[in-house]
Design an enzyme around this catalytic site. Structure first.
Site, PDB file in Angstrom:
ATOM      1  N   ILE A  71     -28.971 -26.264  42.048  1.00  0.00           N
ATOM      2  CA  ILE A  71     -30.234 -26.437  42.859  1.00  0.00           C
ATOM      3  C   ILE A  71     -30.224 -27.725  43.564  1.00  0.00           C
ATOM      4  CG2 ILE A  71     -31.513 -27.373  40.740  1.00  0.00           C
ATOM      5  CD1 ILE A  71     -34.154 -26.283  41.759  1.00  0.00           C
ATOM      6  N   SER A  72     -30.537 -27.698  44.696  1.00  0.00           N
ATOM      7  CA  SER A  72     -30.273 -29.049  45.547  1.00  0.00           C
ATOM      8  C   SER A  72     -31.168 -30.037  45.355  1.00  0.00           C
ATOM      9  CB  SER A  72     -30.425 -28.728  46.741  1.00  0.00           C
ATOM     10  OG  SER A  72     -29.258 -27.854  47.546  1.00  0.00           O
ATOM     11  N   GLN A  73     -30.772 -31.411  45.400  1.00  0.00           N
ATOM     12  CA  GLN A  73     -31.497 -32.641  45.168  1.00  0.00           C
ATOM     13  C   GLN A  73     -33.015 -32.353  45.902  1.00  0.00           C
ATOM     14  OE1 GLN A  73     -29.521 -35.811  47.144  1.00  0.00           O
ATOM     15  NE2 GLN A  73     -31.260 -37.269  46.455  1.00  0.00           N
TER      16      GLN A  73
END
Length: 220
Positions: A71-73
């Site tokens: 899951i992206s920043q």
């Protein structure tokens, strides 16, 4: 979340963490689009990460979600969402559903979301999760995102959450006039790019900054 009910899964503490994320991670770095900020203030990020990592859901970095994906920043989610420059009711194609967090942010912005995930396990989990928390209008497909979604094209925006070595032409072909493609590109050295198609079909490219994404999975 689509409602404001207080539950153990999305409590006042979680909402406070989202406010903190916005005021400490997003606004100071230049995120100004209120639609993006409001969406990220509502989507319960903790529900999109493995249970054992929920205490870190609002940390300033990516997290693993299984199957070698992440899951992206939060900041990267905000930058990519803002770079689309879309308005409620417009249509966006997401390549790489993953856990569904970026999907939920786009849906919360009032966009009509079409999303493709190549890994069946992640696709099924994301669809179930999004349906359960109120994002029932999202259109899902399990398969090779490199082909786009021709039957539903053109799209006002396309967002890609994994990095190809080079931009597939099909993404640009499936953009509507004045549409935008937001995509990380590269193998070892990656950069986040925005491509804009003008009214005449000409493409303009803008490079934003270096990034590090998982590779865009190759399938037939």
């Amino acid at each position: 979340m689509k409602n404001d009910l207080e539950t153990p899964l999305d409590s006042g503490e979680h909402r406070a963490l989202r406010d903190q994320m916005i005021e400490q991670q997003l606004r100071p770095r230049g995120i100004e689009d209120e639609a993006v900020l409001e969406a990220m203030a509502r989507v319960p990020r903790q529900l999109f990460v493995p249970v054992e990592l929920r205490a870190m859901a609002y940390a300033d970095g990516p997290l693993p979600i299984g199957e070698d994906q992440t899951i992206s920043q939060p900041y990267i989610v905000a930058v990519m969402s803002e770079a689309l420059q879309l308005k409620p009711g417009q249509r966006v194609l997401e390549i790489g559903t993953g856990c569904g967090y970026q999907t939920a942010v786009l849906a919360e912005m009032g966009l009509k979301v079409y999303t493709i995930e190549v890994l069946p396990g992640l696709a099924d989990e994301a669809k179930s999760r999004l349906r359960s928390i109120g994002y029932g209008d999202v259109e899902f497909r399990t398969g090779n995102g490199r082909h786009g979604w021709l039957e539903e094209a053109p799209f006002d925006g396309i967002i890609v959450t994994a990095a190809p070595v080079a931009v597939p032409n099909v993404f640009l072909d499936q953009l509507a006039p004045e549409g935008r493609l937001v995509i990380p590109v590269g193998r070892w050295s990656q950069e986040l790019r925005v491509y804009r198609k003008d009214r005449d079909g000409c493409i303009e490219r803008q490079s934003l900054f270096p990034v590090r994404f998982v590779p865009l999975v190759k399938t037939p």
